[in-house]
Design a protein around this motif. Structure first.
Motif, PDB file in Angstrom:
ATOM      1  N   ILE A  10      39.515  30.131  58.542  1.00 20.40           N
ATOM      2  CA  ILE A  10      40.308  29.824  57.349  1.00 20.40           C
ATOM      3  C   ILE A  10      39.403  29.626  56.146  1.00 20.40           C
ATOM      4  O   ILE A  10      39.698  30.097  55.033  1.00 20.40           O
ATOM      5  N   ARG A  11      38.284  28.945  56.351  1.00 21.04           N
ATOM      6  CA  ARG A  11      37.357  28.725  55.232  1.00 21.04           C
ATOM      7  C   ARG A  11      36.750  30.037  54.757  1.00 21.04           C
ATOM      8  O   ARG A  11      36.515  30.230  53.557  1.00 21.04           O
ATOM      9  N   MET A  12      36.490  30.961  55.674  1.00 20.33           N
ATOM     10  CA  MET A  12      35.960  32.268  55.271  1.00 20.33           C
ATOM     11  C   MET A  12      37.010  33.084  54.524  1.00 20.33           C
ATOM     12  O   MET A  12      36.736  33.677  53.477  1.00 20.33           O
ATOM     13  N   ILE A  13      38.230  33.115  55.072  1.00 20.22           N
ATOM     14  CA  ILE A  13      39.286  33.903  54.447  1.00 20.22           C
ATOM     15  C   ILE A  13      39.606  33.391  53.046  1.00 20.22           C
ATOM     16  O   ILE A  13      40.022  34.156  52.174  1.00 20.22           O
ATOM     17  N   SER A  14      39.388  32.093  52.819  1.00 23.46           N
ATOM     18  CA  SER A  14      39.682  31.537  51.494  1.00 23.46           C
ATOM     19  C   SER A  14      38.825  32.149  50.396  1.00 23.46           C
ATOM     20  O   SER A  14      39.189  32.089  49.214  1.00 23.46           O
ATOM     21  N   TRP A  15      37.685  32.753  50.760  1.00 23.40           N
ATOM     22  CA  TRP A  15      36.842  33.402  49.752  1.00 23.40           C
ATOM     23  C   TRP A  15      37.377  34.765  49.342  1.00 23.40           C
ATOM     24  O   TRP A  15      37.032  35.261  48.265  1.00 23.40           O
ATOM     25  N   VAL A  16      38.198  35.381  50.173  1.00 25.96           N
ATOM     26  CA  VAL A  16      38.666  36.752  49.882  1.00 25.96           C
ATOM     27  C   VAL A  16      39.469  36.824  48.591  1.00 25.96           C
ATOM     28  O   VAL A  16      39.192  37.673  47.737  1.00 25.96           O
ATOM     29  N   PRO A  17      40.492  35.967  48.372  1.00 21.97           N
ATOM     30  CA  PRO A  17      41.212  36.058  47.093  1.00 21.97           C
ATOM     31  C   PRO A  17      40.381  35.633  45.889  1.00 21.97           C
ATOM     32  O   PRO A  17      40.767  35.909  44.744  1.00 21.97           O
ATOM     33  N   LEU A  18      39.257  34.996  46.121  1.00 25.13           N
ATOM     34  CA  LEU A  18      38.383  34.607  45.002  1.00 25.13           C
ATOM     35  C   LEU A  18      37.401  35.721  44.641  1.00 25.13           C
ATOM     36  O   LEU A  18      37.165  35.998  43.464  1.00 25.13           O
ATOM     37  N   LEU A  19      36.826  36.359  45.660  1.00 22.86           N
ATOM     38  CA  LEU A  19      35.741  37.311  45.418  1.00 22.86           C
ATOM     39  C   LEU A  19      36.176  38.767  45.476  1.00 22.86           C
ATOM     40  O   LEU A  19      35.357  39.652  45.191  1.00 22.86           O
ATOM     41  N   GLY A  20      37.417  39.048  45.849  1.00 25.60           N
ATOM     42  CA  GLY A  20      37.869  40.425  45.972  1.00 25.60           C
ATOM     43  C   GLY A  20      37.849  41.173  44.645  1.00 25.60           C
ATOM     44  O   GLY A  20      37.678  40.590  43.562  1.00 25.60           O
ATOM     45  N   THR A  52      26.069  35.606  52.868  1.00 29.20           N
ATOM     46  CA  THR A  52      25.194  34.459  52.629  1.00 29.20           C
ATOM     47  C   THR A  52      25.974  33.283  52.069  1.00 29.20           C
ATOM     48  O   THR A  52      25.775  32.126  52.473  1.00 29.20           O
ATOM     49  N   LEU A  53      26.883  33.563  51.129  1.00 27.32           N
ATOM     50  CA  LEU A  53      27.698  32.497  50.533  1.00 27.32           C
ATOM     51  C   LEU A  53      28.553  31.808  51.595  1.00 27.32           C
ATOM     52  O   LEU A  53      28.648  30.570  51.618  1.00 27.32           O
ATOM     53  N   ALA A  54      29.149  32.591  52.472  1.00 25.70           N
ATOM     54  CA  ALA A  54      29.980  31.998  53.525  1.00 25.70           C
ATOM     55  C   ALA A  54      29.142  31.166  54.487  1.00 25.70           C
ATOM     56  O   ALA A  54      29.555  30.071  54.899  1.00 25.70           O
ATOM     57  N   VAL A  62      31.096  36.254  63.814  1.00 26.73           N
ATOM     58  CA  VAL A  62      32.400  36.173  63.164  1.00 26.73           C
ATOM     59  C   VAL A  62      32.245  36.225  61.647  1.00 26.73           C
ATOM     60  O   VAL A  62      32.930  36.992  60.958  1.00 26.73           O
ATOM     61  N   THR A  63      31.344  35.416  61.110  1.00 27.20           N
ATOM     62  CA  THR A  63      31.155  35.367  59.660  1.00 27.20           C
ATOM     63  C   THR A  63      30.698  36.711  59.121  1.00 27.20           C
ATOM     64  O   THR A  63      31.209  37.191  58.100  1.00 27.20           O
ATOM     65  N   GLY A  85      31.402  40.521  55.854  1.00 21.45           N
ATOM     66  CA  GLY A  85      30.676  41.762  55.642  1.00 21.45           C
ATOM     67  C   GLY A  85      31.548  42.993  55.757  1.00 21.45           C
ATOM     68  O   GLY A  85      31.057  44.115  55.628  1.00 21.45           O
ATOM     69  N   GLY A  86      32.849  42.792  56.015  1.00 27.47           N
ATOM     70  CA  GLY A  86      33.748  43.923  56.122  1.00 27.47           C
ATOM     71  C   GLY A  86      33.423  44.846  57.272  1.00 27.47           C
ATOM     72  O   GLY A  86      33.671  46.057  57.175  1.00 27.47           O
ATOM     73  N   GLN A  87      32.856  44.295  58.352  1.00 24.94           N
ATOM     74  CA  GLN A  87      32.460  45.085  59.526  1.00 24.94           C
ATOM     75  C   GLN A  87      31.445  46.167  59.169  1.00 24.94           C
ATOM     76  O   GLN A  87      31.335  47.184  59.855  1.00 24.94           O
ATOM     77  N   GLN A  88      30.695  45.972  58.091  1.00 29.81           N
ATOM     78  CA  GLN A  88      29.740  46.977  57.633  1.00 29.81           C
ATOM     79  C   GLN A  88      28.283  46.534  57.769  1.00 29.81           C
ATOM     80  O   GLN A  88      27.377  47.330  57.535  1.00 29.81           O
ATOM     81  N   ILE A  89      28.063  45.262  58.091  1.00 27.92           N
ATOM     82  CA  ILE A  89      26.711  44.711  58.148  1.00 27.92           C
ATOM     83  C   ILE A  89      26.368  44.398  59.599  1.00 27.92           C
ATOM     84  O   ILE A  89      27.151  43.754  60.308  1.00 27.92           O
ATOM     85  N   ALA A  90      25.220  44.870  60.028  1.00 20.74           N
ATOM     86  CA  ALA A  90      24.812  44.694  61.429  1.00 20.74           C
ATOM     87  C   ALA A  90      24.067  43.379  61.608  1.00 20.74           C
ATOM     88  O   ALA A  90      23.354  42.916  60.708  1.00 20.74           O
TER      89      ALA A  90
END
Length: 305
Positions: free
Chosen positions: A139-149, A179-181, A248-249, A254-259
């Protein structure tokens, strides 16, 4: 008239502290938990890492095939192999998150320990620091999506006030957002041990440094930081070990794009490649233990605690 204590008989051995039978019985429950929930699972993972597998079954046996496939291509000096690139990416995030959480955690702990005089206010502010832990990490991670999208609050604000002409793309699903998350999630793991170490510092040492003419920065560098090193090392171990194994983070932010190593292990287990995932887990555990060993060489944690 002076009297001296008679020495014990030569045939009667004195029991060493902590070596009596009752002490072993007291340690038995914790030892049993440690064996059942750490040593046995770790031994099973090590055993499975030497098994073979196919699309349908695990094939018990003994083979180095999994470890060899992990380092396949790493002998090429012209270009880094996938494994080394993944570990460098994971170590990069660990270092960045460790550095930022150390600075933020030390500043917060310093403020709470030396600038907040009331113990009640210290407790209140400390509880406020724990509020993010009252909710799920996801929930804390998802809360960044509407802020940083791309159409999020941050981009809309920057565009509306004329700072940028188009939305900034790298705020979300990038190294920055990961990194922010991480910093948001794990700074508390740095604050708590550093604050605990700072609260144990004898305040008369600070007064002595002040009476000797030391400046605030000199007192901080020569008194407070050395006496807080136990908390710094413990917090560093917490943050680095968690980030090294996190998937998970990195997957969400990372949008499933960062290894990362943890992400690779998660993907391998989802495809039922358990021996390969176990081999990766053992390599990751070895790297993490090497980092912990290096950190613990800087201070005797058992003595300091």
């Amino acid at each position: 008239m002076s009297s001296t204590a008679a020495p014990p008989p030569s045939g009667q051995a004195t029991s060493a502290p902590g070596r009596s039978l009752s002490a072993w019985w007291q340690a038995a429950p914790l030892t049993l938990v440690f064996v059942l929930f750490f040593l046995i699972p770790l031994a099973l993972i090590l055993m499975v890492s030497f098994w073979d597998f196919n699309e349908y079954d695990l094939l018990p046996g003994f083979t180095f095939k999994n470890y060899i496939s992990i380092f396949d291509g790493c002998g090429n000096t012209a270009e880094l192999c996938v494994t080394l690139k993944t570990y460098l990416s994971t170590l990069k995030f660990s270092f960045l998150v460790w550095l930022i959480t150390l600075v933020v955690g030390f500043a917060v702990a310093y403020f709470l320990a030396f600038h907040v005089r009331s113990q009640g206010m210290q407790t209140l502010l400390f509880v406020l620091c724990t509020i993010p832990f009252w909710t799920s990490n996801v929930i804390r991670m998802i809360s960044w999506v509407p802020l940083l999208g791309r159409n999020g609050l941050v981009n809309q604000t920057l565009v509306s006030i004329g700072v940028v002409d188009t939305p900034i793309e790298w705020l979300l699903f990038s190294d920055f957002s990961v990194t922010l998350a991480f910093v948001h999630l794990y700074t508390m793991f740095m604050i708590v041990p550093i604050f605990n170490s700072m609260m144990r510092i004898d305040r008369s040492l600070l007064e002595a440094a002040n009476d000797s003419g030391a400046s605030g920065w000199q007192t901080l560098w020569n008194v407070i930081i050395p006496l807080s090193r136990t908390g710094i090392i413990i917090g560093s171990i917490f943050v680095i070990t968690i980030v090294m194994g996190d998937f998970v983070t990195i997957g969400v932010m990372g949008g499933q794009q960062i290894a990362s190593v943890g992400k690779i292990i998660q993907v391998q287990t989802s495809y039922l490649q358990f021996p390969l995932a176990a081999a990766n887990a053992m390599i990751l555990l070895t790297v993490v233990l090497m980092i912990i060993f290096a950190l613990t060489r800087m201070v005797d944690i058992r003595k300091e605690l």
